[in-house]
Write an enzyme that holds these catalytic residues in place. Structure first.
Site, mmCIF file in Angstrom:
data_model
loop_
_atom_site.group_PDB
_atom_site.id
_atom_site.type_symbol
_atom_site.label_atom_id
_atom_site.label_comp_id
_atom_site.label_asym_id
_atom_site.label_seq_id
_atom_site.Cartn_x
_atom_site.Cartn_y
_atom_site.Cartn_z
ATOM 1 N N GLU A 136 33.071 42.561 54.677
ATOM 2 C CA GLU A 136 33.742 43.713 54.065
ATOM 3 C C GLU A 136 33.863 44.875 55.041
ATOM 4 O OE1 GLU A 136 35.267 43.902 51.263
ATOM 5 O OE2 GLU A 136 34.412 42.420 49.886
ATOM 6 N N HIS A 144 38.695 34.760 45.923
ATOM 7 C CA HIS A 144 38.282 34.573 44.526
ATOM 8 C C HIS A 144 38.562 33.152 44.051
ATOM 9 C CE1 HIS A 144 38.263 39.122 43.308
ATOM 10 N NE2 HIS A 144 37.222 38.778 44.038
ATOM 11 N N GLU A 190 44.524 51.902 41.177
ATOM 12 C CA GLU A 190 45.329 50.864 41.818
ATOM 13 C C GLU A 190 46.739 50.816 41.214
ATOM 14 O OE1 GLU A 190 44.535 46.213 42.493
ATOM 15 O OE2 GLU A 190 42.846 47.466 43.067
ATOM 16 N N HIS A 192 30.081 35.942 47.851
ATOM 17 C CA HIS A 192 31.321 36.715 47.846
ATOM 18 C C HIS A 192 31.820 37.075 49.246
ATOM 19 C CE1 HIS A 192 34.437 39.428 46.504
ATOM 20 N NE2 HIS A 192 33.900 40.414 47.207
ATOM 21 N N ARG A 213 45.476 51.284 46.951
ATOM 22 C CA ARG A 213 44.140 50.731 46.750
ATOM 23 C C ARG A 213 44.154 49.205 46.767
ATOM 24 N NH1 ARG A 213 39.317 52.644 42.571
ATOM 25 N NH2 ARG A 213 37.834 51.069 43.291
ATOM 26 N N LYS A 265 35.029 50.618 40.302
ATOM 27 C CA LYS A 265 35.399 49.339 39.689
ATOM 28 C C LYS A 265 34.133 48.671 39.162
ATOM 29 C CE LYS A 265 39.679 47.908 41.976
ATOM 30 N NZ LYS A 265 40.323 46.854 42.791
ATOM 31 N N ARG A 278 30.714 55.083 24.730
ATOM 32 C CA ARG A 278 32.016 55.416 25.327
ATOM 33 C C ARG A 278 31.891 56.109 26.681
ATOM 34 N NH1 ARG A 278 33.345 56.848 19.734
ATOM 35 N NH2 ARG A 278 34.536 55.111 18.845
ATOM 36 N N ASN A 286 42.013 44.716 48.667
ATOM 37 C CA ASN A 286 41.835 43.341 48.200
ATOM 38 C C ASN A 286 42.170 42.307 49.273
ATOM 39 O OD1 ASN A 286 41.075 44.089 45.538
ATOM 40 N ND2 ASN A 286 43.229 44.419 45.016
ATOM 41 N N HIS A 321 40.847 38.734 49.156
ATOM 42 C CA HIS A 321 40.238 38.485 47.855
ATOM 43 C C HIS A 321 41.026 37.503 46.998
ATOM 44 C CE1 HIS A 321 37.831 41.845 49.121
ATOM 45 N NE2 HIS A 321 37.098 41.788 48.049
ATOM 46 N N LYS A 337 37.147 53.895 52.433
ATOM 47 C CA LYS A 337 37.312 53.568 51.022
ATOM 48 C C LYS A 337 37.437 54.824 50.180
ATOM 49 C CE LYS A 337 36.084 50.662 47.242
ATOM 50 N NZ LYS A 337 35.323 49.509 46.722
#
Length: 365
Positions: A184, A252, A236, A266, A241, A142, A120, A245, A248, A226
């Site tokens: 990026e 993606h 987010e 990527h 935030r 993330k 956990r 993206n 993206h 960032k």
């Protein structure tokens, strides 16, 4: 050394940036380890960096165990997640022990997710070795793996306790990976910092050619941007935030069509995605065509794909939009898009008609 803090209350953590830092990483990690051994997970591409890191840990009196995984996006998978968790459980890792992710974004995402779910939640340290990971994925917590339904659909928010960034490790990075990471970097200028985009136009070639000062400035600027956004909107939820993206949603979909293979990596997908976001913004009258052309021109100048055609993806608009429908940001059948009113003026638009996007992509073909 540049030190930044991601301000998250009791979970705040430092980001250290300094050329040559990897060889001194043990000094930063030893106080956290408190005499306990650490686990290192990396891939086959970072053997030289692994040797440097372990020597530094040994010199600081920190024992380490290592798991080496195959390189590539395919490593962000259920099977490799199980391999990471089994490795850590076999070592008897406790919740207060530390797992080090040494590598690019794939290793950081995979190891971070493993650390998030193991018992956990146990502690982990990010030591990113690619430009993309240094300026983006290593900061912010993330973590995720990919599935056949799409990219990063299984994951968790799990912050590291320390991020160590050494710009000199980029000297061993293949030119293609360096360019992908640079996408990026530029993204931060396109989002809300037009002056930084101007800096990129003036200094991007030097950065890609190996100029250490340019790399260090760019990394520091991107990480600071960032860190501010993550501190303001960790999960987010406010929309701030989500600005990260940019490129993206389109990107993606392109990666999914390429089956997350080396055909399109990527950062290349993000560059093409940013170009498409600005082209679509110009199409619907949000920004000028001159702004969209300027973004595309910078990608061309730095060897990155500046269009759908340049990405090498020839799929129909319908097929690419179908990939978008699996995006984790879908809510009540609506997919938010990051669009732009100009360079440095990105915003979140929740009213985009996917049928119009489909038609736009077909026109781009």
């Amino acid at each position: 050394m540049t030190t930044m803090i991601v301000e998250l209350g009791a979970r705040a953590y430092p980001i250290l940036i300094e050329p040559g830092l990897l060889a001194r990483a043990g000094d930063a990690i030893a106080p956290l380890a408190r005499g306990r051994r650490v686990a290192i997970v990396c891939d086959e591409n970072v053997a030289a960096h692994l040797t440097t890191l372990r020597a530094s840990l040994d010199a600081a009196g920190v024992a380490s165990e290592v798991l080496v995984l195959p390189p590539g996006e395919a490593t962000k998978s259920w099977s490799q997640l199980q391999a990471v968790c089994d490795f850590l459980l076999d070592l008897g890792i406790e919740r207060t022990d530390h797992v080090i992710a040494l590598g690019g974004g794939v290793i950081g995402d995979l190891v971070g997710f493993g650390a998030a779910i193991l018992k956990r939640g146990c502690r982990f340290i990010q030591i990113p070795t690619t430009l993309l990971a240094q300026v983006d994925s290593s900061v912010g917590g993330k973590t995720a793996i990919n599935t056949r339904a799409g990219k990063n659909l299984i994951g968790a928010f799990h912050q590291p306790v320390l991020v160590l960034i050494d710009p000199t490790v980029l000297d061993t990075l293949p030119a293609r990976e360096l360019r992908a990471g640079y996408a990026e970097v530029v993204k931060y200028g396109l989002i809300d910092d037009p002056e930084f985009f101007v800096w990129c136009e003036a200094n991007g070639a030097a950065l890609l050619a190996g100029e250490l000062a340019a790399r260090t400035v760019a990394i520091g600027h991107a990480v600071a941007a960032k860190a501010r956004i993550v501190a303001a909107d960790e999960h987010e939820t406010t929309g701030q935030r989500a600005l990260l993206n940019l490129g993206h949603t389109f990107g993606h979909a392109l990666e999914a069509e390429a089956h997350y293979s080396g055909r399109l990596i990527h950062g290349e997908a993000v560059a093409a995605g940013c170009a498409l976001a600005f082209a679509y913004s110009a199409r619907v009258g949000l920004c000028t065509q001159a702004d969209a052309d300027r973004v595309a021109a910078h990608w061309r100048a730095t060897g990155l794909p500046d269009s759908l055609a340049a990405s090498g993806i020839a799929a129909s608009g319908a097929r690419l939009v179908d990939h978008m429908r699996h995006d984790k940001k879908m809510a009540a059948g609506t997919l938010p898009f990051l669009l732009a009113r100009g360079i440095g003026r990105t915003f979140l638009d929740k009213t985009v008609d996917l049928a119009d996007v489909e038609a736009f992509l077909d026109d781009q073909r």
